[in-house]
Design a protein around this motif. Structure first.
Motif: not given
Length: 210
Positions: A27-29, A115-121, A145-149, A181-183
């Motif tokens: 994500l830093a990149t 509407h925050k972006v969120g993900a599980a790991l 929340m907005l969840i990317p795949g 996530l970044a996108w």
């Protein structure tokens, strides 16, 4: 842009932390700043179901501990990642206590994470990863929340600390997740002032015992 990640493992340098570090590096990149907060080694009480957070409307749980601080960090962040190892059959009890309380406070105070972006790991030795992953996703989905795949479920495998880096498929899943996530964070930020959000609706509650 800022993302906060919560580590539900009691081991600070375990595989869950290593996976989050790898995610943060990717994500830093993309210009996304990531902070990792250790949850699993804390003493966190479970939700009392007292309803005080809904009554007080002060964005706080009546149990005065780290959870109240974390809620405000989550509120201020652009994105949230919740991560946990598998403990026997599901996520760790401490992580569940934190999530129950944080998301209860959120939903009782206008849905702070909406509407925050969120993900599980999930980091797992062998089995139970999908069950834990689904458990974590329930919190994100309920909160709108907005969840990317990614290109597979966000589950990475390893037994001893650091072994997750040898899971080539899992590491690719993390890389793809970071890119998505970044996108999505950038899309959300770009469209915030140009595309109207879906209107809020009052929650409809239906009981099935007549």
């Amino acid at each position: 842009m800022k993302l906060v990640a919560f580590n539900g493992s009691p081991r600070k340098e375990g595989n869950t932390h290593k996976a989050l570090e790898s995610l943060a590096t990717e994500l830093a990149t993309e210009g996304i700043e990531v902070s990792i907060i250790q949850v699993g080694d804390k003493s966190i009480r479970g939700c009392l179901a007292c309803g005080s957070c809904a009554k007080n409307k002060n964005e706080r749980c009546v149990i005065n501990d780290e959870v109240n601080e974390w809620i405000q960090i989550m509120k201020a962040a652009d994105g949230i990642v919740i991560a946990s190892p598998v403990h026997f059959a599901s996520i760790g009890a401490t992580m569940k206590c934190f999530l129950d309380r944080a998301f209860y406070v959120s939903s009782s105070n206008g849905n702070l994470f909406r509407h925050k972006v969120g993900a599980a790991l999930v980091a797992v030795r062998r089995s139970g990863g999908i069950a834990a992953y689904n458990q974590l996703n329930n919190y994100l989905l309920y909160s709108e929340m907005l969840i990317p795949g990614s290109n597979y479920w966000n589950v990475i495998h390893g037994a001893v600390p650091g072994e997750v880096t040898q899971d080539a498929e899992g590491m690719q899943t993390l890389r793809m997740l970071a890119k998505k996530l970044a996108w999505l964070l950038k899309l959300s930020d770009h469209g915030r002032n140009t595309v109207a959000e879906p209107e809020r609706e009052q929650k409809v509650r239906t009981n099935f015992i007549r």
